[in-house]
Motif scaffolding. Structure first.
Motif, PDB file in Angstrom:
ATOM      1  N   PHE A 108       0.838  -1.202   0.000  1.00  0.00           N
ATOM      2  CA  PHE A 108       0.000   0.000   0.000  1.00  0.00           C
ATOM      3  C   PHE A 108       0.872   1.250   0.000  1.00  0.00           C
ATOM      4  O   PHE A 108       0.580   2.221  -0.717  1.00  0.00           O
ATOM      5  N   LYS A 109       1.938   1.235   0.772  1.00  0.00           N
ATOM      6  CA  LYS A 109       2.836   2.395   0.803  1.00  0.00           C
ATOM      7  C   LYS A 109       3.470   2.620  -0.568  1.00  0.00           C
ATOM      8  O   LYS A 109       3.622   3.771  -1.010  1.00  0.00           O
ATOM      9  N   LYS A 110       3.812   1.552  -1.255  1.00  0.00           N
ATOM     10  CA  LYS A 110       4.368   1.674  -2.608  1.00  0.00           C
ATOM     11  C   LYS A 110       3.323   2.238  -3.574  1.00  0.00           C
ATOM     12  O   LYS A 110       3.644   3.049  -4.459  1.00  0.00           O
ATOM     13  N   LEU A 111       2.083   1.810  -3.404  1.00  0.00           N
ATOM     14  CA  LEU A 111       1.007   2.317  -4.249  1.00  0.00           C
ATOM     15  C   LEU A 111       0.834   3.821  -4.055  1.00  0.00           C
ATOM     16  O   LEU A 111       0.699   4.573  -5.032  1.00  0.00           O
ATOM     17  N   VAL A 112       0.845   4.268  -2.804  1.00  0.00           N
ATOM     18  CA  VAL A 112       0.676   5.689  -2.516  1.00  0.00           C
ATOM     19  C   VAL A 112       1.824   6.498  -3.103  1.00  0.00           C
ATOM     20  O   VAL A 112       1.609   7.565  -3.696  1.00  0.00           O
ATOM     21  N   GLU A 113       3.034   6.003  -2.968  1.00  0.00           N
ATOM     22  CA  GLU A 113       4.188   6.725  -3.511  1.00  0.00           C
ATOM     23  C   GLU A 113       4.094   6.851  -5.026  1.00  0.00           C
ATOM     24  O   GLU A 113       4.436   7.900  -5.594  1.00  0.00           O
ATOM     25  N   SER A 114       3.632   5.816  -5.689  1.00  0.00           N
ATOM     26  CA  SER A 114       3.501   5.884  -7.144  1.00  0.00           C
ATOM     27  C   SER A 114       2.429   6.907  -7.539  1.00  0.00           C
ATOM     28  O   SER A 114       2.588   7.641  -8.521  1.00  0.00           O
ATOM     29  N   CYS A 115       1.345   6.973  -6.768  1.00  0.00           N
ATOM     30  CA  CYS A 115       0.288   7.943  -7.057  1.00  0.00           C
ATOM     31  C   CYS A 115       0.774   9.366  -6.793  1.00  0.00           C
ATOM     32  O   CYS A 115       0.401  10.300  -7.517  1.00  0.00           O
ATOM     33  N   LYS A 116       1.595   9.560  -5.781  1.00  0.00           N
ATOM     34  CA  LYS A 116       2.144  10.887  -5.506  1.00  0.00           C
ATOM     35  C   LYS A 116       3.003  11.377  -6.663  1.00  0.00           C
ATOM     36  O   LYS A 116       3.107  12.589  -6.907  1.00  0.00           O
ATOM     37  N   ARG A 117       3.607  10.439  -7.370  1.00  0.00           N
ATOM     38  CA  ARG A 117       4.421  10.799  -8.551  1.00  0.00           C
ATOM     39  C   ARG A 117       3.551  10.999  -9.785  1.00  0.00           C
ATOM     40  O   ARG A 117       4.060  11.358 -10.857  1.00  0.00           O
ATOM     41  N   ASP A 149       1.942   8.554 -11.238  1.00  0.00           N
ATOM     42  CA  ASP A 149       2.069   7.331 -12.025  1.00  0.00           C
ATOM     43  C   ASP A 149       0.801   6.497 -11.862  1.00  0.00           C
ATOM     44  O   ASP A 149       0.454   6.080 -10.758  1.00  0.00           O
ATOM     45  N   ARG A 150       0.096   6.221 -12.946  1.00  0.00           N
ATOM     46  CA  ARG A 150      -1.167   5.479 -12.899  1.00  0.00           C
ATOM     47  C   ARG A 150      -0.984   3.976 -13.053  1.00  0.00           C
ATOM     48  O   ARG A 150      -1.919   3.203 -12.801  1.00  0.00           O
ATOM     49  N   ASP A 151       0.168   3.525 -13.473  1.00  0.00           N
ATOM     50  CA  ASP A 151       0.322   2.123 -13.858  1.00  0.00           C
ATOM     51  C   ASP A 151      -0.038   1.162 -12.733  1.00  0.00           C
ATOM     52  O   ASP A 151      -0.774   0.179 -12.945  1.00  0.00           O
ATOM     53  N   LEU A 152       0.445   1.427 -11.525  1.00  0.00           N
ATOM     54  CA  LEU A 152       0.222   0.488 -10.425  1.00  0.00           C
ATOM     55  C   LEU A 152      -1.243   0.471 -10.005  1.00  0.00           C
ATOM     56  O   LEU A 152      -1.834  -0.599  -9.846  1.00  0.00           O
ATOM     57  N   ILE A 153      -1.854   1.637  -9.829  1.00  0.00           N
ATOM     58  CA  ILE A 153      -3.259   1.661  -9.416  1.00  0.00           C
ATOM     59  C   ILE A 153      -4.170   1.131 -10.523  1.00  0.00           C
ATOM     60  O   ILE A 153      -5.162   0.454 -10.256  1.00  0.00           O
ATOM     61  N   ASP A 154      -3.823   1.378 -11.773  1.00  0.00           N
ATOM     62  CA  ASP A 154      -4.626   0.847 -12.879  1.00  0.00           C
ATOM     63  C   ASP A 154      -4.587  -0.677 -12.914  1.00  0.00           C
ATOM     64  O   ASP A 154      -5.561  -1.317 -13.340  1.00  0.00           O
ATOM     65  N   SER A 155      -3.476  -1.256 -12.462  1.00  0.00           N
ATOM     66  CA  SER A 155      -3.367  -2.718 -12.425  1.00  0.00           C
ATOM     67  C   SER A 155      -4.269  -3.315 -11.356  1.00  0.00           C
ATOM     68  O   SER A 155      -4.522  -4.523 -11.342  1.00  0.00           O
ATOM     69  N   MET A 156      -4.754  -2.473 -10.452  1.00  0.00           N
ATOM     70  CA  MET A 156      -5.615  -2.924  -9.354  1.00  0.00           C
ATOM     71  C   MET A 156      -7.088  -2.650  -9.627  1.00  0.00           C
ATOM     72  O   MET A 156      -7.935  -2.878  -8.775  1.00  0.00           O
ATOM     73  N   LYS A 157      -7.397  -2.159 -10.814  1.00  0.00           N
ATOM     74  CA  LYS A 157      -8.786  -1.895 -11.192  1.00  0.00           C
ATOM     75  C   LYS A 157      -9.472  -3.191 -11.584  1.00  0.00           C
ATOM     76  O   LYS A 157      -8.916  -4.023 -12.303  1.00  0.00           O
ATOM     77  N   TYR A 158     -10.696  -3.362 -11.094  1.00  0.00           N
ATOM     78  CA  TYR A 158     -11.464  -4.535 -11.489  1.00  0.00           C
ATOM     79  C   TYR A 158     -11.699  -4.482 -12.998  1.00  0.00           C
ATOM     80  O   TYR A 158     -12.025  -3.423 -13.540  1.00  0.00           O
ATOM     81  N   PRO A 159     -11.530  -5.614 -13.691  1.00  0.00           N
ATOM     82  CA  PRO A 159     -11.624  -5.615 -15.157  1.00  0.00           C
ATOM     83  C   PRO A 159     -13.047  -5.432 -15.668  1.00  0.00           C
ATOM     84  O   PRO A 159     -13.687  -6.365 -16.153  1.00  0.00           O
ATOM     85  N   ASP A 192      -6.700  11.535  -6.085  1.00  0.00           N
ATOM     86  CA  ASP A 192      -6.271  12.525  -7.084  1.00  0.00           C
ATOM     87  C   ASP A 192      -5.974  11.870  -8.429  1.00  0.00           C
ATOM     88  O   ASP A 192      -6.284  12.441  -9.491  1.00  0.00           O
ATOM     89  N   VAL A 193      -5.400  10.666  -8.399  1.00  0.00           N
ATOM     90  CA  VAL A 193      -5.017   9.992  -9.640  1.00  0.00           C
ATOM     91  C   VAL A 193      -6.228   9.364 -10.329  1.00  0.00           C
ATOM     92  O   VAL A 193      -6.402   9.511 -11.542  1.00  0.00           O
ATOM     93  N   VAL A 194      -7.072   8.672  -9.579  1.00  0.00           N
ATOM     94  CA  VAL A 194      -8.132   7.898 -10.232  1.00  0.00           C
ATOM     95  C   VAL A 194      -9.448   8.664 -10.385  1.00  0.00           C
ATOM     96  O   VAL A 194     -10.238   8.379 -11.296  1.00  0.00           O
ATOM     97  N   PHE A 195      -9.693   9.636  -9.497  1.00  0.00           N
ATOM     98  CA  PHE A 195     -10.954  10.375  -9.570  1.00  0.00           C
ATOM     99  C   PHE A 195     -10.740  11.885  -9.606  1.00  0.00           C
ATOM    100  O   PHE A 195     -11.694  12.653  -9.396  1.00  0.00           O
TER     101      PHE A 195
END
Length: 332
Positions: free
Chosen positions: A99-108, A110-120, A190-193
């Motif tokens: 989760f901490k890695k996910l937050v850091e990527s969003c602060k940058r 970067d959508r790649d990590l959170i997008d990989s966690m989106k339900y298909p 901020d990244v997804v919505f």
């Protein structure tokens, strides 16, 4: 200061027996709004009058809700002794490394990590990721059980539909969750919505508990939950307990303000430690629990920049009223 929209006492009055949210101003207006519909559903005139009476009682209760919540909160603050005070101050050690890695990527940005966690599913945006580690979850659940059984304390209902749960404001965990919201959840929002939601500067946090035997706390355990949407811009729903749990799945449909007919789009089961993130206006329901017990921590994230324009409950410009305790995220 705390604020609500004046519609809270008149709209979205939920009667579980009928699985329906009503609006209620007075008996005459109720008959004008609902009599024909209820007659078509084979309710008798006596039953319709009974529904009206129940709504009047519920309306009167909602008008007193804020004062009762304030008095209840003061009593809990003066009487409750926490079991484990260490969880009341935020510590990054409560969180999973992923989760901490996910937050850091969003602060940058970067959508790649959170997008990989989106339900298909391309129709709705629902994300799943792990948040809390096992140690924090264990301490949290022990604290929930502790206050739930605390002598002399009566807890408020988590929301208008769930019977069993604990308000984080009453437990005393709101400060810890404020840090979580500001520093960890906001970058994800901020990244997804970010195109529709601004800063979520307040929240309502609570647990919900589902029990197959219906004996949780006071004998009125929740077994399922009807179709609804949340009084929130964004909802975070984290599973904290799933003991021998079968059923009690979360089913997502369409947006509340959509003209498309409701239909089921996503079915999600719950895994301890894993969160489900979605827009609050995304309609959903909970299927009947078939075995076991499930407890989830829910955070309704509110953005005044959104709800000050249109109240998510009455779909109109809000009439903002000051309250003593219960805050729905509006700001004058």
């Amino acid at each position: 200061m705390s604020y609500k929209c004046a519609c809270y006492a008149y709209l979205n009055l939920y009667l579980e027996k009928y699985g329906y949210h009503f609006r209620y101003f007075n008996h005459s207006k109720f008959l004008e709004d609902y009599q024909q519909m209820l007659l078509e559903r084979k309710y008798s005139s006596d039953e319709i009058n009974e529904i009206s009476q129940k709504l009047k009682v519920l309306q009167d209760s909602k008008k007193q809700e804020d004062s009762k919540a304030y008095d209840r909160l003061q009593k809990i603050k003066s009487q409750y002794t926490p079991l484990n005070s260490s969880i009341f101050t935020f510590n990054e050690g409560f969180l999973e490394d992923s989760f901490k890695k996910l937050v850091e990527s969003c602060k940058r940005g970067d959508r790649d990590l959170i997008d990989s966690m989106k339900y298909p599913n391309d129709e709705v945006d629902v994300f799943t990721f792990r948040v809390f580690n096992k140690q924090f979850i264990s301490h949290f659940m022990k604290e929930i059980d502790h206050i739930s059984q605390y002598k002399g304390i009566v807890l408020g209902r988590p929301n208008s539909m769930n019977h069993n749960g604990v308000l984080m404001k009453e437990l005393g965990l709101d400060g810890m969750l404020t840090v979580l919201r500001q520093e960890y959840l906001q970058p994800i929002v901020d990244v997804v919505f970010g195109d529709v939601i601004g800063e979520c500067e307040s929240h309502r946090g609570f647990t919900v508990k589902y029990s197959y035997d219906g004996t949780v706390h006071d004998g009125t355990g929740d077994k399922q939950l009807g179709k609804h949407y949340d009084n929130a811009e964004v909802t975070l729903n984290v599973c904290m307990q799933a003991d021998d749990c079968i059923g009690s799945n979360l089913v997502f449909m369409g947006m509340a303000n959509s003209e498309e007919p409701d239909r089921e789009r996503i079915h999600l089961s719950h895994e301890v430690g894993t969160a489900i993130l979605h827009l609050g206006q995304l309609r959903h329901y909970v299927t009947p629990i078939e075995r076991g017990v499930r407890t989830n921590l829910v955070l309704w994230l509110r953005s005044s920049s959104v709800r000050n324009k249109v109240c998510p409950m009455c779909w109109d410009t809000p009439e903002i009223v000051e309250t003593k305790c219960v805050d729905d995220g509006f700001r004058p």
